[in-house]
Design an enzyme around this catalytic site. Structure first.
Site, PDB file in Angstrom:
ATOM      1  N   ASP A  57       1.082  -1.104   0.462  1.00 11.06           N
ATOM      2  CA  ASP A  57      -0.142   0.140  -0.323  1.00 11.06           C
ATOM      3  C   ASP A  57       0.630   1.638  -0.399  1.00 11.06           C
ATOM      4  O   ASP A  57       1.816   1.539   0.750  1.00 11.06           O
ATOM      5  CB  ASP A  57      -0.908   0.066   0.853  1.00 11.06           C
ATOM      6  CG  ASP A  57      -1.932   1.236   0.901  1.00 11.06           C
ATOM      7  OD1 ASP A  57      -1.058   2.256   0.514  1.00 11.06           O
ATOM      8  OD2 ASP A  57      -2.897   1.070   1.630  1.00 11.06           O
ATOM      9  N   ASN A  80       2.612   2.581 -10.156  1.00 11.95           N
ATOM     10  CA  ASN A  80       1.153   2.604 -11.116  1.00 11.95           C
ATOM     11  C   ASN A  80       0.427   2.689  -9.971  1.00 11.95           C
ATOM     12  O   ASN A  80      -0.262   3.375 -10.389  1.00 11.95           O
ATOM     13  CB  ASN A  80       1.542   1.258 -11.318  1.00 11.95           C
ATOM     14  CG  ASN A  80       0.086   1.656 -12.013  1.00 11.95           C
ATOM     15  OD1 ASN A  80      -0.541   1.579 -14.056  1.00 11.95           O
ATOM     16  ND2 ASN A  80      -0.723   0.684 -11.878  1.00 11.95           N
ATOM     17  N   TYR A 158      -6.903  15.507  -8.909  1.00 10.10           N
ATOM     18  CA  TYR A 158      -6.385  14.208 -10.292  1.00 10.10           C
ATOM     19  C   TYR A 158      -5.127  14.955 -11.173  1.00 10.10           C
ATOM     20  O   TYR A 158      -3.471  14.516 -11.088  1.00 10.10           O
ATOM     21  CB  TYR A 158      -7.279  13.273 -10.498  1.00 10.10           C
ATOM     22  CG  TYR A 158      -6.579  12.482 -11.920  1.00 10.10           C
ATOM     23  CD1 TYR A 158      -5.497  10.782 -11.341  1.00 10.10           C
ATOM     24  CD2 TYR A 158      -5.998  12.200 -13.260  1.00 10.10           C
ATOM     25  CE1 TYR A 158      -4.725  10.031 -11.643  1.00 10.10           C
ATOM     26  CE2 TYR A 158      -5.402  11.065 -13.579  1.00 10.10           C
ATOM     27  CZ  TYR A 158      -5.086  10.231 -13.111  1.00 10.10           C
ATOM     28  OH  TYR A 158      -4.106   8.853 -14.169  1.00 10.10           O
ATOM     29  N   LYS A 162      -1.163  14.621 -10.702  1.00  7.36           N
ATOM     30  CA  LYS A 162      -0.275  14.553 -12.137  1.00  7.36           C
ATOM     31  C   LYS A 162       1.014  15.556 -12.312  1.00  7.36           C
ATOM     32  O   LYS A 162       2.040  15.161 -12.532  1.00  7.36           O
ATOM     33  CB  LYS A 162      -1.385  13.790 -13.020  1.00  7.36           C
ATOM     34  CG  LYS A 162      -1.929  12.471 -13.048  1.00  7.36           C
ATOM     35  CD  LYS A 162      -0.814  11.213 -12.340  1.00  7.36           C
ATOM     36  CE  LYS A 162      -2.334  10.328 -12.090  1.00  7.36           C
ATOM     37  NZ  LYS A 162      -0.762   8.684 -11.521  1.00  7.36           N
ATOM     38  N   THR A 193     -10.736   0.569 -17.723  1.00 11.70           N
ATOM     39  CA  THR A 193     -10.043  -0.220 -16.719  1.00 11.70           C
ATOM     40  C   THR A 193     -11.390   0.564 -16.148  1.00 11.70           C
ATOM     41  O   THR A 193     -12.404   1.063 -16.059  1.00 11.70           O
ATOM     42  CB  THR A 193      -8.615   0.363 -16.150  1.00 11.70           C
ATOM     43  OG1 THR A 193      -8.755   1.954 -15.891  1.00 11.70           O
ATOM     44  CG2 THR A 193      -8.171   0.302 -17.688  1.00 11.70           C
TER      45      THR A 193
END
Length: 238
Positions: A57, A80, A158, A162, A193
């Site tokens: 984790d 990832n 998000y 990034k 996904t």
């Protein structure tokens, strides 16, 4: 060659693990959930890959240190694991706690995992680090009126995480260039996904297609680039 892929029990991470195993690497498949990680690793072993699960984790220092301590060699690290945060929540309505939660996984987690395994990478003859970023982290894309990403809803989570990850990638590349460690960020593109299942438009790109650029960066030759941001078509503008 040994590789560690975080968040690899499904999606792009799983396809990266599969691709590296198919290239003859021993792969450590990182997963927060032990049972899911074991099932995912078993699927890849059934396909002939040398893959074993490791509980990891990226927000939990204890699991990070335990995973690092279980290794005696590491050549490739693929950071990832990531979270999206709430979709459609504008910056003006985003609680600070929400931003911190996304950064803990997408940025701080990358730093903690990378630092934990750096001693192993420094001993590798061909060390590579790939941080799985996103095209939404490109400031150029976000501010170009002709690019579709500039029309996406504004978000403080998000995309911001990034962009920060891209900068972290550059800083690691600067530090580790002298050690021969190539560090790059990858933009896999939006893939079908669990990560994208709630988007309001259909996604047809597969996780395997998204994994291709990650695998390419993980297997760069010694004279390959470092400190860059890449997708299928080459460099992505910062």
């Amino acid at each position: 060659m040994t590789a560690l892929v975080t968040g690899a029990n499904k999606g792009i991470g799983h396809e990266v693990a599969a691709g590296l195993a198919a290239r003859g690497m021993s792969v450590l498949l990182g997963s927060r959930d032990r049972a899911r990680g074991e099932r995912a690793a078993a699927r890849l072993r059934a396909e002939g890959g040398d893959v074993r699960p490791v509980v990891l984790d990226v927000t939990d220092p204890a699991t990070i240190q335990a995973a690092a301590a279980s290794l005696d060699r590491l050549d490739v690290l693929v950071n990832n694991a990531g979270v999206s945060g709430p979709l459609g929540e504008p910056p003006g309505g985003t609680p600070a706690a929400t931003l911190r939660e996304v950064f803990e996984t997408n940025v701080v987690g990358v730093l903690m995992v990378t630092n934990a395994v750096l001693p192993l990478l420094r001993r590798s003859p061909a060390p590579r680090v790939v941080n799985v970023s996103s095209g939404v982290g490109s400031l150029a894309h976000q501010t170009d009126p002709g690019h579709y990403m500039s029309a996406l809803p504004a978000s403080a989570t998000y995309p911001v995480s990034k962009t920060a990850l891209n900068q972290l990638t550059v800083q690691y590349a600067r530090e580790l260039r002298k050690d021969g460690i190539l560090v790059n960020a990858a933009a896999p593109g939006a893939c079908a996904t669990d990560f994208t299942k709630d988007l309001p438009f259909p996604i047809t790109r597969t996780a395997a297609q998204g994994a291709a650029v990650v695998i390419r960066l993980a297997t760069l030759p010694a004279d390959g680039p470092t400190g860059g941001f890449f997708d299928d078509d080459g460099r992505v503008p910062w």
